[in-house]
Design an enzyme around this catalytic site. Structure first.
Site, PDB file in Angstrom:
ATOM      1  N   LYS A 182       0.813  -1.214   0.000  1.00  0.00           N
ATOM      2  CA  LYS A 182       0.000   0.000   0.000  1.00  0.00           C
ATOM      3  C   LYS A 182       0.847   1.263   0.000  1.00  0.00           C
ATOM      4  CE  LYS A 182      -0.730   0.337   5.020  1.00  0.00           C
ATOM      5  NZ  LYS A 182      -1.751   0.395   6.098  1.00  0.00           N
ATOM      6  N   ASP A 183       2.162   1.149   0.314  1.00  0.00           N
ATOM      7  CA  ASP A 183       3.056   2.304   0.316  1.00  0.00           C
ATOM      8  C   ASP A 183       3.569   2.657  -1.073  1.00  0.00           C
ATOM      9  OD1 ASP A 183       2.845   2.544   3.069  1.00  0.00           O
ATOM     10  OD2 ASP A 183       4.684   1.419   3.480  1.00  0.00           O
ATOM     11  N   THR A 190      -5.172   7.506  14.717  1.00  0.00           N
ATOM     12  CA  THR A 190      -4.836   6.824  13.473  1.00  0.00           C
ATOM     13  C   THR A 190      -3.999   7.754  12.616  1.00  0.00           C
ATOM     14  OG1 THR A 190      -5.651   5.802  11.437  1.00  0.00           O
ATOM     15  CG2 THR A 190      -6.990   7.554  12.374  1.00  0.00           C
ATOM     16  N   ARG A 229      -7.631   8.067   5.247  1.00  0.00           N
ATOM     17  CA  ARG A 229      -8.753   7.180   4.912  1.00  0.00           C
ATOM     18  C   ARG A 229      -9.503   6.747   6.161  1.00  0.00           C
ATOM     19  NH1 ARG A 229      -9.063   1.961   5.828  1.00  0.00           N
ATOM     20  NH2 ARG A 229      -6.849   1.908   6.342  1.00  0.00           N
ATOM     21  N   ARG A 230      -8.762   6.361   7.208  1.00  0.00           N
ATOM     22  CA  ARG A 230      -9.411   5.942   8.452  1.00  0.00           C
ATOM     23  C   ARG A 230     -10.053   7.128   9.153  1.00  0.00           C
ATOM     24  NH1 ARG A 230      -4.194   2.926   9.801  1.00  0.00           N
ATOM     25  NH2 ARG A 230      -4.452   0.866   8.878  1.00  0.00           N
ATOM     26  N   ARG A 274       1.474   9.461  14.385  1.00  0.00           N
ATOM     27  CA  ARG A 274       2.528   8.789  13.630  1.00  0.00           C
ATOM     28  C   ARG A 274       3.260   7.857  14.571  1.00  0.00           C
ATOM     29  NH1 ARG A 274       5.682  10.666   9.474  1.00  0.00           N
ATOM     30  NH2 ARG A 274       6.587   8.598   9.713  1.00  0.00           N
ATOM     31  N   VAL A 290       4.161   0.547  15.300  1.00  0.00           N
ATOM     32  CA  VAL A 290       3.028  -0.130  15.936  1.00  0.00           C
ATOM     33  C   VAL A 290       3.098  -0.036  17.454  1.00  0.00           C
ATOM     34  CG1 VAL A 290       1.949  -2.378  16.323  1.00  0.00           C
ATOM     35  CG2 VAL A 290       2.601  -1.690  14.006  1.00  0.00           C
ATOM     36  N   THR A 349       4.705   2.114  19.347  1.00  0.00           N
ATOM     37  CA  THR A 349       4.536   3.503  19.791  1.00  0.00           C
ATOM     38  C   THR A 349       3.069   3.894  19.802  1.00  0.00           C
ATOM     39  OG1 THR A 349       6.721   4.121  18.936  1.00  0.00           O
ATOM     40  CG2 THR A 349       5.142   5.900  19.309  1.00  0.00           C
ATOM     41  N   ARG A 350       2.349   3.506  18.785  1.00  0.00           N
ATOM     42  CA  ARG A 350       0.924   3.859  18.701  1.00  0.00           C
ATOM     43  C   ARG A 350       0.118   3.136  19.784  1.00  0.00           C
ATOM     44  NH1 ARG A 350      -0.593   4.570  12.275  1.00  0.00           N
ATOM     45  NH2 ARG A 350       1.439   5.336  11.619  1.00  0.00           N
ATOM     46  N   CYS A 369      -1.494   7.153  -1.673  1.00  0.00           N
ATOM     47  CA  CYS A 369      -1.780   6.382  -0.466  1.00  0.00           C
ATOM     48  C   CYS A 369      -2.188   7.255   0.708  1.00  0.00           C
ATOM     49  CB  CYS A 369      -0.575   5.523  -0.079  1.00  0.00           C
ATOM     50  SG  CYS A 369       0.875   6.461   0.413  1.00  0.00           S
TER      51      CYS A 369
END
Length: 311
Positions: free
Chosen positions: A83-84, A127, A131-132, A149, A152, A154-155, A242
């Site tokens: 997707k990138d 997020t 898109r989200r 940003r 995974v 870190t979020r 993207c």
């Protein structure tokens, strides 16, 4: 013509998820061919900056440096989160394999085991994807969607005991990292439609490197490639990158004359106030044509204005 001999050098970002994805591909190459693979870490613009992806120029910020190393001959293979990738092909490179795809849906990681519908009005949901952001706002649940940003871990760390009530992440990344236990809900595509090519990997090599192309061909999954081709054809025809609020999700279904693709796509205003959504079905062999046709339907219904407004 450049021909690879001996150990393959595989270019990858250094993040834990990118390394895990690349290691999986490297192991698959070795299992299929016996050829050893060395991982080479490459820093990209997206890794070096904490700015939002859209501010960095959107599409390509995680792949340009790796592609440059591939074209220079510093590495022989590159693994990307599909997707990138920009939708336009890169001269001199070829998409040699699309391995079997992970579940492309989005996943919620929330405090107290809550689902999306159980989060109270005003809950802060983080997020990094426009898109989200757009689709979550469009649900009308009264959530405060917070752009974030980071990797995974870190979020997820911002949820407990952090400043957010939940984060939305790609389920595929959590699966590859062995973190599915943290998921409190896998989001139904009827609520939040995934990004084009989410959950898929793209394995590239130089177009003239016939030996490497042959080695990588063993990793290719025809069903995953067809689904992603349809999704990205929609994205390309919408002239969106993207970082645009565009979603597309193709699935294989059994039709009257054999397997066919069922493709859904949407474009949503960033504030969630407007959006267009449609679906189409067609032969697997015509995946790209199906994606373009669905994009044309969305454009007829105002998708171009929604994409332009998000820039």
């Amino acid at each position: 013509m450049t021909v690879t001999t001996g150990t393959l050098r595989l270019g990858t970002r250094a993040s834990r998820l990118a390394h895990t994805q690349s290691r999986t591909v490297a192991d698959a190459i070795t299992a299929a061919s016996g050829v050893p693979v060395e991982l080479v870490h490459i820093s990209t613009e997206g890794d070096r900056s904490a700015a939002a992806i859209a501010q960095l120029g959107g599409t390509g910020v995680f792949v340009t440096a790796i592609r440059h190393a591939l074209l220079e001959g510093t590495v022989d293979v590159a693994v990307h989160s599909y997707k990138d990738l920009p939708t336009a092909p890169e001269p001199g490179l070829v998409l040699a394999a699309v391995p079997p795809r992970e579940d492309p849906r989005d996943a919620l990681v929330a405090r107290d085991g809550l689902t999306l519908g159980e989060l109270p009005a005003g809950a802060r949901v983080g997020t990094g994807a426009p898109r989200r952001v757009a689709q979550l706002r469009a649900l009308g649940l009264g959530l405060e969607v917070v752009p974030i940003r980071g990797n995974v871990d870190t979020r997820m760390a911002r949820v407990v005991p952090g400043d957010l009530d939940a984060v939305v992440l790609a389920r595929a990344g959590l699966a590859r990292l062995g973190r599915l236990d943290a998921v409190t809900e896998t989001l139904d595509p009827l609520q939040v439609l995934p990004a084009p090519a989410q959950g898929a990997l793209a394995v590239e090599c130089r177009a003239g490197d016939e030996r490497t192309r042959e080695l990588l061909a063993a990793l290719d999954d025809a069903a995953a490639r067809a689904c992603v081709l349809a999704e990205r054809a929609t994205l390309a025809a919408l002239e969106a990158g993207c970082s645009a609020p565009v979603a597309a999700y193709a699935e294989l279904a059994e039709g009257d004359d054999g397997p066919e693709l069922y493709l859904r796509a949407s474009v949503t205003a960033l504030d969630g106030s407007d959006g267009v959504r449609d679906s189409a079905t067609g032969p697997v062999a015509h995946a790209e044509r199906l994606g373009r046709a669905l994009a044309a339907e969305l454009l007829d219904r105002g998708a171009a204005e929604l994409v332009a407004a998000s820039r």
